[in-house]
Design a protein around this motif. Structure first.
Motif, PDB file in Angstrom:
ATOM      1  N   LEU A  31       5.111   8.935  -7.953  1.00 23.36           N
ATOM      2  CA  LEU A  31       4.271   8.094  -8.936  1.00 23.36           C
ATOM      3  C   LEU A  31       4.925   7.168  -9.683  1.00 23.36           C
ATOM      4  CD1 LEU A  31       2.143  10.981 -10.578  1.00 23.36           C
ATOM      5  CD2 LEU A  31       1.490   9.546  -8.407  1.00 23.36           C
ATOM      6  N   ASP A  32       6.328   7.193  -9.786  1.00 19.81           N
ATOM      7  CA  ASP A  32       7.148   6.517 -10.625  1.00 19.81           C
ATOM      8  C   ASP A  32       7.716   4.946  -9.768  1.00 19.81           C
ATOM      9  OD1 ASP A  32       6.639   8.039 -12.861  1.00 19.81           O
ATOM     10  OD2 ASP A  32       8.383   9.295 -12.123  1.00 19.81           O
ATOM     11  N   GLY A  38       2.749   1.033  -4.971  1.00 17.81           N
ATOM     12  CA  GLY A  38       3.266   1.962  -4.122  1.00 17.81           C
ATOM     13  C   GLY A  38       2.947   3.261  -5.008  1.00 17.81           C
ATOM     14  N   ALA A  39       2.999   3.052  -6.336  1.00 15.72           N
ATOM     15  CA  ALA A  39       2.513   4.184  -7.277  1.00 15.72           C
ATOM     16  C   ALA A  39       1.085   4.859  -6.836  1.00 15.72           C
ATOM     17  CB  ALA A  39       2.898   4.058  -8.563  1.00 15.72           C
ATOM     18  N   GLY A  40       0.148   3.750  -6.908  1.00 13.72           N
ATOM     19  CA  GLY A  40      -1.241   3.994  -6.758  1.00 13.72           C
ATOM     20  C   GLY A  40      -1.413   4.519  -5.232  1.00 13.72           C
ATOM     21  N   GLU A  41      -0.718   4.016  -4.072  1.00  9.19           N
ATOM     22  CA  GLU A  41      -0.772   4.491  -2.747  1.00  9.19           C
ATOM     23  C   GLU A  41      -0.355   6.087  -3.051  1.00  9.19           C
ATOM     24  OE1 GLU A  41      -0.407   3.285   1.620  1.00  9.19           O
ATOM     25  OE2 GLU A  41      -1.376   2.716   0.024  1.00  9.19           O
ATOM     26  N   ALA A  42       0.900   6.400  -3.478  1.00 10.77           N
ATOM     27  CA  ALA A  42       1.374   7.758  -3.694  1.00 10.77           C
ATOM     28  C   ALA A  42       0.240   8.524  -4.428  1.00 10.77           C
ATOM     29  CB  ALA A  42       2.610   7.739  -4.359  1.00 10.77           C
ATOM     30  N   GLY A 104       1.576   6.254   4.993  1.00  7.91           N
ATOM     31  CA  GLY A 104       0.838   5.970   3.802  1.00  7.91           C
ATOM     32  C   GLY A 104      -0.709   6.521   3.553  1.00  7.91           C
ATOM     33  N   ALA A 105      -1.213   5.860   2.740  1.00  4.97           N
ATOM     34  CA  ALA A 105      -2.673   6.547   2.680  1.00  4.97           C
ATOM     35  C   ALA A 105      -3.743   6.156   3.492  1.00  4.97           C
ATOM     36  CB  ALA A 105      -3.441   5.585   1.376  1.00  4.97           C
ATOM     37  N   ALA A 106      -3.577   4.874   4.860  1.00  6.20           N
ATOM     38  CA  ALA A 106      -4.262   4.592   5.609  1.00  6.20           C
ATOM     39  C   ALA A 106      -4.166   5.843   6.674  1.00  6.20           C
ATOM     40  CB  ALA A 106      -3.960   3.328   6.149  1.00  6.20           C
ATOM     41  N   LEU A 107      -3.040   5.886   7.108  1.00  6.81           N
ATOM     42  CA  LEU A 107      -2.888   6.992   7.973  1.00  6.81           C
ATOM     43  C   LEU A 107      -3.268   8.319   7.681  1.00  6.81           C
ATOM     44  CD1 LEU A 107      -1.901   7.990  10.686  1.00  6.81           C
ATOM     45  CD2 LEU A 107       0.382   8.112   9.922  1.00  6.81           C
ATOM     46  N   VAL A 108      -2.881   8.901   6.545  1.00  3.62           N
ATOM     47  CA  VAL A 108      -3.282  10.318   6.132  1.00  3.62           C
ATOM     48  C   VAL A 108      -4.689  10.483   5.779  1.00  3.62           C
ATOM     49  CG1 VAL A 108      -3.000  12.026   4.344  1.00  3.62           C
ATOM     50  CG2 VAL A 108      -0.926  10.526   4.978  1.00  3.62           C
ATOM     51  N   ALA A 109      -5.359   9.216   5.357  1.00  2.19           N
ATOM     52  CA  ALA A 109      -6.853   9.466   5.173  1.00  2.19           C
ATOM     53  C   ALA A 109      -7.492   9.344   6.535  1.00  2.19           C
ATOM     54  CB  ALA A 109      -7.432   8.087   4.234  1.00  2.19           C
ATOM     55  N   ALA A 110      -7.109   8.520   7.430  1.00  4.14           N
ATOM     56  CA  ALA A 110      -7.803   8.667   9.145  1.00  4.14           C
ATOM     57  C   ALA A 110      -7.521   9.887   9.590  1.00  4.14           C
ATOM     58  CB  ALA A 110      -6.988   7.554   9.583  1.00  4.14           C
ATOM     59  N   VAL A 111      -6.383  10.443   9.651  1.00  8.74           N
ATOM     60  CA  VAL A 111      -6.300  11.943  10.298  1.00  8.74           C
ATOM     61  C   VAL A 111      -6.830  12.853   9.642  1.00  8.74           C
ATOM     62  CG1 VAL A 111      -4.209  10.956  11.510  1.00  8.74           C
ATOM     63  CG2 VAL A 111      -3.872  12.411   9.420  1.00  8.74           C
ATOM     64  N   ALA A 138      -7.381   3.624  -3.567  1.00  8.96           N
ATOM     65  CA  ALA A 138      -5.898   3.564  -3.732  1.00  8.96           C
ATOM     66  C   ALA A 138      -5.725   2.173  -4.273  1.00  8.96           C
ATOM     67  CB  ALA A 138      -5.116   3.672  -2.385  1.00  8.96           C
ATOM     68  N   ARG A 139      -6.327   1.011  -3.730  1.00 14.30           N
ATOM     69  CA  ARG A 139      -6.062  -0.456  -4.174  1.00 14.30           C
ATOM     70  C   ARG A 139      -6.602  -0.422  -5.659  1.00 14.30           C
ATOM     71  NH1 ARG A 139      -8.865  -5.292  -4.538  1.00 14.30           N
ATOM     72  NH2 ARG A 139     -10.640  -4.248  -3.826  1.00 14.30           N
ATOM     73  N   ARG A 140      -7.693   0.275  -6.092  1.00 16.75           N
ATOM     74  CA  ARG A 140      -7.947   0.075  -7.601  1.00 16.75           C
ATOM     75  C   ARG A 140      -7.080   0.854  -8.459  1.00 16.75           C
ATOM     76  NH1 ARG A 140     -11.998  -3.651  -7.513  1.00 16.75           N
ATOM     77  NH2 ARG A 140     -13.892  -3.104  -6.125  1.00 16.75           N
ATOM     78  N   THR A 141      -6.458   1.843  -8.030  1.00 18.99           N
ATOM     79  CA  THR A 141      -5.470   2.568  -8.769  1.00 18.99           C
ATOM     80  C   THR A 141      -4.239   1.764  -8.942  1.00 18.99           C
ATOM     81  OG1 THR A 141      -6.395   4.667  -7.775  1.00 18.99           O
ATOM     82  CG2 THR A 141      -4.225   4.801  -8.921  1.00 18.99           C
ATOM     83  N   GLY A 142      -3.830   1.187  -8.119  1.00 25.79           N
ATOM     84  CA  GLY A 142      -2.746   0.098  -8.143  1.00 25.79           C
ATOM     85  C   GLY A 142      -3.185  -0.741  -9.023  1.00 25.79           C
ATOM     86  N   THR A 143      -4.233  -1.410  -9.010  1.00 26.12           N
ATOM     87  CA  THR A 143      -4.664  -2.508 -10.069  1.00 26.12           C
ATOM     88  C   THR A 143      -4.577  -1.955 -11.673  1.00 26.12           C
ATOM     89  OG1 THR A 143      -5.896  -3.520  -8.417  1.00 26.12           O
ATOM     90  CG2 THR A 143      -6.378  -3.997 -10.929  1.00 26.12           C
TER      91      THR A 143
END
Length: 610
Positions: A31-32, A38-42, A104-111, A138-143
């Protein structure tokens, strides 16, 4: 140079190293990440995995070990470092890895989502939609993180600070910040996480097409007239017409609806445009607050947020008014006498344009607003519990924040004030919280059979100078139940109690839902947050919670069914936000018994004793 906002809680050093130090041996917290995206993705990956393992009953190994997740539908295995294993499910995870490298989020979410779609034989388009929502979140969180790291010191009131603190979102939802239908520019103004503010969009409506009601004699039209014309930027509706507000995003959308276009064409509804002082969105996005206003407004907002399009339904609005009348018929006086430190924020009135037919999208609920003015030691410092628990990320230089959450700062303040350890301060915090919030809710149910849905976003607390809870509130008109066994008694207080509304339910169903909202979501969620924030051992707090509930079971026989469930049931029914998201369900539509997917969750309270 990093321009992150100074953390005013950083000076509140705890009296001993907190348990978060144990995380240091597991490497930097994802998260840091210095990169806010990257933090938003995590954060997105962690909340998705936390929800997935809960809803698939996947065992999580001890901290420091690897959680192995197999997804045979995709032929993928993930290895996930366990940073913290939670007795209540609020696990902390490190970065997952697949055979090919970091996932990352794309792979984890997809599977994960494909596995659920295949196992449950769902249409594949539902999986595609769910994956898109996870990635948008995830993208909104990064923003959100990028903006906060770059801002100066906040001037928000304590009430708004907590409402704006949920940068990462619901800890058990796979797509908590997805808002796909709005543009980035719109969300700058509409998002509490970006400290947005905006003028309301006003319409003038002919009285012949205005509908609504009020529980306490105050006219919704007159209340809104004062809000519309107040100040230099106000707008005066044409003579004889009534001002009706709308969220600016909603105002654009409703004009496309045939029923609204027909009212405009007939001259019965006139768009007046944005006017008046700015309002601030709260944690729900659609409810707006002004520190100087007598009321808050819960606006209809057809944008999909978490599991629902947030359209106000007239049945829900009537339920809010009916609940306010019910409280005024006796239970409210009893509650104030027994628990003066607890209050219910009433959605006591509503208004809309369009007298006949379905909702027009202009439905607005009018809510009590005791949180007026600035900071201080009065009732204006109530804080959303979800905001108090919301995890923060580091300032952008790879280091952790001064405190991981507002709750961490409050607990450290209590430890310093009382000269005790963080663990003891955590136990005192929970004990006080149970007194000011959980006990009044349980006793109201025991005495009258009136039950509420007090999840973290619907509950607020005020803290005393030592950082401990001193007052509590419940809000939201949608979350009312009356136990069938008590309906006759309440009908004697309010003869029209359930006329035309879905309000009375079987006792077992009410017990089950309150066990989820109050038991799992609120109380066990609070215990989990204390543990995941590194403040104390969850087992110690579970014993505090169990002892308090056992005392209530002795003194409140009217809530025995609920308390028996919480204390003795090996499993509790729990809403599955991951499965509900994958199913594409709208939780505000249809039979209340089937709006969400529910799962059986092992009850951690049965594993502890006093």
């Amino acid at each position: 140079m990093n321009g992150h906002r100074p953390d005013p809680s950083a000076a509140l050093a705890p009296v001993e190293p907190d348990l978060a130090g144990a995380f240091a041996s597991r490497g930097p917290d994802p998260l840091d990440d210095p990169d806010p995206f990257g933090a938003g993705e995590a954060a997105a990956v962690e909340t998705l995995l936390r929800a997935y393992v809960r809803e698939t009953a996947t065992p999580v190994p001890a901290a420091g070990e690897e959680l192995l997740l197999d997804f045979p539908a995709s032929g993928v295995r993930l290895s996930v470092p366990v940073r913290y294993r939670s007795a209540t499910g609020w696990h902390r995870f490190g970065e997952p890895r697949a055979a090919s490298g970091p996932a990352g989020a794309a792979l984890v979410a997809a599977v994960a989502i494909r596995e659920s779609v295949v196992r449950r034989r769902l249409s594949h388009h539902l999986g595609s939609d769910a994956v898109a929502r996870v990635l948008d979140s995830a993208r909104r969180t990064g923003t959100h993180l990028a903006r906060r790291r770059a801002e100066g010191e906040s001037k928000a009131t304590p009430f708004l600070e907590a409402e704006q603190a949920l940068l990462l979102g619901h800890p058990f939802h796979p797509a908590p910040k997805s808002r796909q239908e709005a543009s980035d520019g719109e969300l700058d103004a509409y998002s509490p996480e970006l400290r947005g503010s905006f003028q309301l969009h006003w319409f003038a409506a002919d009285p012949a097409v205005v509908v609504g009601e009020s529980a306490d004699g105050r006219s919704p039209a007159e209340l809104l007239r004062g809000l519309a014309i107040g100040g230099a930027a106000g707008v005066e509706p044409p003579a004889g017409m009534i001002p009706v507000p709308a969220h600016p995003w909603q105002a654009r959308e409703v004009l496309r609806r045939p029923e609204v276009a027909a009212l405009v064409e007939a001259g019965l509804l006139r768009p007046l445009g944005p006017a008046g002082p700015v309002w601030h969105p709260t944690s729900s996005v659609r409810t707006v607050h002004r520190p100087d206003a007598e009321v808050m407004l819960k606006l209809s907002l057809g944008m999909r947020i978490t599991n629902s399009r947030r359209n106000n339904l007239r049945g829900e609005l009537r339920l809010g008014v009916r609940a306010a009348r019910l409280l005024a018929a006796g239970p409210g006086d009893w509650l104030r006498a027994e628990h003066p430190e607890f209050g219910i924020l009433r959605d006591f009135a509503w208004i809309s344009a369009g007298a006949d037919g379905p909702e027009t999208g202009l439905e607005t609920a009018i809510r009590d607003n005791p949180f007026r003015g600035g900071a201080g030691d009065g009732p204006d410092d109530g804080q959303c519990v979800a905001g108090l628990l919301a995890e923060r990320t580091g300032p952008g230089d790879g280091t952790p924040p001064g405190h991981r959450a507002l709750l961490s700062a409050a607990t450290a303040r209590a430890a310093r004030a009382h000269g005790v350890s963080l663990a003891e301060a955590s136990a005192r915090w929970l004990t006080r919280y149970l007194d000011v919030l959980a006990a009044p809710l349980i006793r109201l149910y025991a005495r009258y059979g009136i039950a509420l849905e007090p999840h973290h976003q619907n509950t607020l607390v005020a803290l005393d100078g030592d950082g401990l809870p001193r007052a509590g509130w419940y809000r939201d008109s949608q979350g009312y139940y009356v136990a069938a066994s008590r309906a006759g008694e309440l009908e004697r207080l309010l003869p029209e109690l359930a006329d035309g509304l879905e309000l009375v339910f079987d006792d077992d169903f009410v017990d089950e839902r309150v066990a989820y909202y109050l038991g799992i979501n609120n109380l066990l969620g609070l215990v989990g947050a204390f543990g995941a924030l590194g403040l104390t051992d969850e087992g110690d707090l579970l014993r505090v919670l169990r002892a308090a509930l056992e005392r209530l079971r002795t003194t409140e026989p009217g809530a025995k069914g609920l308390l028996d469930l919480l204390l003795d049931a090996p499993a509790l029914r729990c809403k599955g936000n991951f499965l509900t998201c994958v199913d594409g369900r709208d939780e505000l539509v249809g039979d209340v018994r089937a709006q969400s997917v529910y799962i059986d969750l092992p009850n951690p309270l049965t594993e502890v004793s006093r």
